[in-house]
Design an enzyme around this catalytic site. Structure first.
Site, PDB file in Angstrom:
ATOM      1  N   GLU A  38       0.626  -1.322  -0.103  1.00  0.00           N
ATOM      2  CA  GLU A  38       0.028  -0.025  -0.067  1.00  0.00           C
ATOM      3  C   GLU A  38       0.547   1.353  -0.046  1.00  0.00           C
ATOM      4  O   GLU A  38       0.447   2.188   0.639  1.00  0.00           O
ATOM      5  CB  GLU A  38      -0.754  -0.089   1.190  1.00  0.00           C
ATOM      6  CG  GLU A  38      -0.234   0.057   2.557  1.00  0.00           C
ATOM      7  CD  GLU A  38       0.078  -1.231   3.404  1.00  0.00           C
ATOM      8  OE1 GLU A  38       0.212  -1.109   4.455  1.00  0.00           O
ATOM      9  OE2 GLU A  38       0.099  -2.263   2.232  1.00  0.00           O
ATOM     10  N   GLU A  80      -5.842  -2.524  -0.753  1.00  0.00           N
ATOM     11  CA  GLU A  80      -4.758  -1.573  -0.827  1.00  0.00           C
ATOM     12  C   GLU A  80      -5.180   0.016  -0.792  1.00  0.00           C
ATOM     13  O   GLU A  80      -4.558   0.732   0.002  1.00  0.00           O
ATOM     14  CB  GLU A  80      -3.767  -1.812  -2.045  1.00  0.00           C
ATOM     15  CG  GLU A  80      -2.999  -3.293  -2.086  1.00  0.00           C
ATOM     16  CD  GLU A  80      -2.544  -3.669  -0.920  1.00  0.00           C
ATOM     17  OE1 GLU A  80      -1.819  -2.733  -0.113  1.00  0.00           O
ATOM     18  OE2 GLU A  80      -2.578  -4.943  -0.675  1.00  0.00           O
TER      19      GLU A  80
END
Length: 849
Positions: free
Chosen positions: A271, A303
């Site tokens: 992420e 994410e």
């Protein structure tokens, strides 16, 4: 001085001493291309860190893992690298109130997916770079204070080979001298900084919402561009942004949003704000099922959720890893179901994701969702089914307990109150108490601070007319928890098993009587945890279990059917249902399963049932039944459908007879055909795999297939198939490549292990059990933690499923009590899997008797 394994206490002490004002990181990546005469190929990394002393003390350390350090200067004072650098840390003393540290180092390119990974595309020779840091590998690329609670803004500058493009977290531009300069980031943690560089294929779009405009980008290697469906990636991305902006009331805070699909990636995705990285296997080279597209969408949304849960607001230390991963895992399914075309994503969650949690929660290494993370090795192993899938399951229970509106309002307040900061469990609980009016601390004590999974079993009594007099739910487990759960009653009607009554109840203690069902007609099936509101193992009364054996495929509701499949699999794993009985149910009803993701899970479970849990004397027959059933369903499946493709893969994976192999060979050379089945390149490798395992495809034949598919993916398939051949010399070579050498990349280590371990070759690989226990401690010391995990897990001799292997494992554990805790945890987990398999085999053997 301690080495690479930073402890929680050290991090706490350092955070109490200093705060970081900013980083300037200058990387010269021109050495990534061309020939190199260095033993280890390196790049220059120059870092300037501005930080303040905020506590007592005048000494600390900065993290850096690098082959060499050219220079270190603190407040203009030169420090001798030979004195202050130990290979993992640079010692700093004489701190002032305000400090400027400059570190000039030679950092190493990685082949393990940790740090600055370098990949050469075999198809066109192009070089690609990307970084991957979580939990603590930014220090392999630049000097830093590697802990999540020392956030700071970053400015990256990158000098790259001519013709390359470079991306980082902030927007970037190339100056007249060819240097890439990136905008300063918001305050973020080290582990989510990122650089991607190379001749990537790059596609752009944009997301607009009122005055907010987010530039979107998506990239992959040039040789994958012909397969890259960026339009679908952008569609899911925009749908995700719509949902999060509708519900979070906090605009996306990191400017642009690039998504990079990169090679040889260890994870599903990462992420990094403004530059999310994904494994390139999400760029599909051939025909895949909708389950694959749903899985990719789930990861994209997972994410994206991290931009708020994890990036904007970050845990203080890895103890509270769940504060980002559980929420992101929950949000992936939540948003998929409500904002995309994958409206049945909760079915996938119940059947697939939660099975990961149930397994992890029954291992000896299970832990509370809020875990005790002593150091970075602990942290690395806690990216597991507890932190992700159990945590997400518990959040689903929380939504049922506190209410959806209270949950989302709590998230909104959480972001606004702690933006760009770091939090602990108590920070979130206090906000949820505000919004729900519920006692969250009692709830958290039961659900977040204890381990283990409960079993819920219906206990039903009936009157003389067959009506329910009482329905109670019996709870078992070391920790009895409060559950908000639904109980569904199902009956057969017109050949279908349909629900005719449902009641939600608060389950607590050993036995809970469910109000509202007395007087109802006798059901054919009682389904506890209907609609999958809570986290538990579902058990059945005898009548319900008999109904499922005869009518599982008649359940019309896909979520209820998925829950029943999962419950039967848990019974099998727990040694309460013979493996051959599960196989029988699967062969009877899998062909009627409409949800493709559920079908794929059932296929995986049936293969495991035969390989791991069936009595050894029945394995051969069980394998034959699977192949026969797979071929029957393959021929019955609708031509060209995703079910046909799924059954083709299942048949190939279970093929075991001469007739099976002849059909596979015919499908490969074109002399056999199944109407509608498109034998594309990915399917060709799947069909060739069993031929290699059973000695019908030699090195030359595998080489011919590589010539058809001389790509990075093809090379991984070739490596796996070469290691899978039934030859003692082949196994010796594969073992040496993984255990005695460290020249293979992370992806090829994974492929070699996958080929080495074959259920049909138990006797061939038996000699390596003793070698495994002799090698693993050395391996753990010498290899990176990711490679160490892959090798220790992947090569454990679990297929030598007898008491002798169990005894050898116990002996190693007894003789290596001082081994690193993370290594012991991996061995303990493998031991538990083996012991479980032996118990299940005994159950199956009793059924035969």
């Amino acid at each position: 001085m301690p080495g690479e394994n930073l402890s929680r206490d050290e991090a706490h002490e350092r955070a109490s001493l200093l705060s970081v004002d900013g980083y300037e990181v200058d990387l010269d990546l021109r050495s990534a291309v061309g020939e190199s005469d260095e033993p280890v190929r390196t790049f220059r990394s120059r870092t300037t860190i501005r930080f303040r002393r905020t506590g007592e003390g005048t000494s600390t350390f900065v993290d850096l893992i690098a082959p060499s350090v050219n220079a270190v200067a603190l407040n203009g004072r030169s420090l001798d690298p030979a004195v202050v650098f130990d290979g993992a840390r640079i010692a700093l003393d004489g701190l002032a109130d305000e400090n400027v540290l400059v570190v000039d180092a030679q950092c190493a390119y990685s082949r393990t997916g940790e740090g600055m990974h370098r990949f050469v595309d075999p198809e066109d020779g192009e070089v690609y770079l990307y970084t991957q840091y979580e939990p603590a590998d930014a220090r392999r690329v630049y000097a830093n204070f590697e802990q999540p609670d020392l956030k700071a803004p970053y400015r990256f500058t990158v000098t790259a080979p001519e013709g390359w493009t470079v991306w980082s977290n902030g927007a970037g531009e190339q100056d007249a001298g060819g240097v890439w300069r990136f905008a300063e980031t918001a305050p973020i943690s080290t582990y989510i900084t990122c650089v991607v560089a190379g001749p990537y294929h790059y596609v752009t779009d944009s997301y607009t919402r009122g005055e907010l405009e987010i530039p979107l980008g998506a990239m992959c290697r040039k040789s994958l561009a012909k397969h890259f469906d960026a339009d679908d990636v952008f569609l899911i991305t925009k749908q995700g942004f719509d949902f999060f902006h509708d519900n979070f009331d906090y605009p996306y805070p990191f400017g642009k949003y690039d998504q990079a699909f990169v090679p040889e990636y260890n994870l599903g995705a990462m992420e990094n704000p403004g530059l999310v990285t994904f494994r390139e296997e999400y760029v599909y080279r051939g025909k895949v099922t909708q389950a694959a597209y749903e899985s990719r969408a789930n990861v994209i949304l997972h994410e994206m959720a991290h931009m708020w849960f994890g990036d904007l607001v970050t845990m203080v230390w890895w103890d509270d890893l769940w504060l980002k991963e559980s929420f992101a895992d929950f949000m992936g399914s939540f948003v998929n179901a409500e904002a995309t075309r994958f409206t049945n994503s909760w079915v996938t969650f119940a059947n697939n994701r939660k099975s990961w949690a149930y397994r992890a929660d029954q291992l000896p290494s299970t832990h509370p969702i809020t875990a005790d993370i002593r150091d970075l090795e602990d942290a690395k192993l806690n990216f597991d089914g507890i932190t992700y899938a159990k945590g997400a399951s518990v959040l689903k229970q929380l939504v049922a307990y506190a209410g959806r509106d209270a949950f989302l309002e709590g998230a909104r307040r959480y972001f606004k109150r702690h933006a760009y900061g770091n939090t602990r469990l108590a920070d979130l609980l206090s906000i949820l108490e505000e919004t729900s009016g519920r006692d969250m601390r009692t709830w958290a004590k039961s659900w977040l601070q204890t381990s283990g999974v409960n079993s819920l079993t219906p206990a039903v009594t009936y009157d003389a007319e067959g009506r329910i007099t009482e329905l109670a739910v019996v709870q078992e487990g070391d920790e009895l928890r409060p559950h908000r759960a639904a109980v569904g009653l199902y009956r057969l009607s017109g050949g279908e098993l349909v629900r005719y009554a449902r009641v939600e109840a608060d389950i607590a203690g050993v036995r809970t009587v469910v109000d509202g069902l007395a007087g109802r007609e006798k059901p054919d099936l009682v389904l506890v945890n209907d609609d999958d509101l809570t986290y538990c193992k579902i058990r059945f009364d005898e009548g319900s279990l008999a109904t499922l054996r005869a009518h599982l495929g008649d359940i019309t509701d896909p979520l209820a059917r998925a829950l029943c499949w999962s419950a039967l699999w848990n019974l099998t794993r727990d040694g309460l249902m013979p493996a051959r009985d599960f196989v029988s149910v699967a062969l009877a009803f899998a062909g009627r399963e409409t949800d493709i993701g559920v079908l794929q899970m059932v296929h995986a479970w049936t293969k495991s049932a035969v390989t791991l849990y069936a009595a050894p004397a029945w394995r051969e027959e069980g394998g034959r039944l699977l192949a026969e059933g797979g071929l029957r369903e393959l021929r019955l499946a609708e031509p060209g459908s995703e079910h046909q493709l799924t059954w083709a893969r299942f048949f190939a994976a279970t093929a075991s007879t001469e007739a099976d192999f002849q059909l596979l060979e015919g499908l490969l050379d074109g002399t056999a055909k199944i109407d509608g089945l498109d034998v594309d390149q990915e399917l060709r490798w799947a069909l060739l795999s069993p031929l290699a395992v059973h000695g019908r495809a030699d090195e030359a034949r595998i080489g011919e297939e590589l010539a058809r598919d001389d790509t990075a993916t093809g090379k991984r398939h070739q490596t796996r198939l070469l290691a899978s051949r039934p030859s003692a010399a082949v196994k010796a070579q594969a073992w040496a490549q993984v255990v005695e050498s460290d020249t293979l990349s992370n992806a090829l280590v994974e492929a070699t292990i996958a080929g080495f371990v074959q259920p049909s070759q138990r006797e061939l690989i038996a000699p390596y059990a003793e070698k495994y226990f002799a090698a693993i401690e050395r391996l753990w010391e010498e290899r990176s933690i990711q490679i160490g995990i892959d090798v220790v897990r992947g090569l454990f001799p679990g297929l030598q499923d007898d008491g002798a292997t169990l005894a050898a494992t116990d002996a190693w554990l007894s003789e290596h009590e001082a081994a690193p805790p993370a290594l012991r945890r991996l061995v303990l987990e493998a031991r538990d899997d083996l012991a479980r398999a032996l118990r299940a085999q005994a159950c199956d053997g009793r059924a035969a008797a």
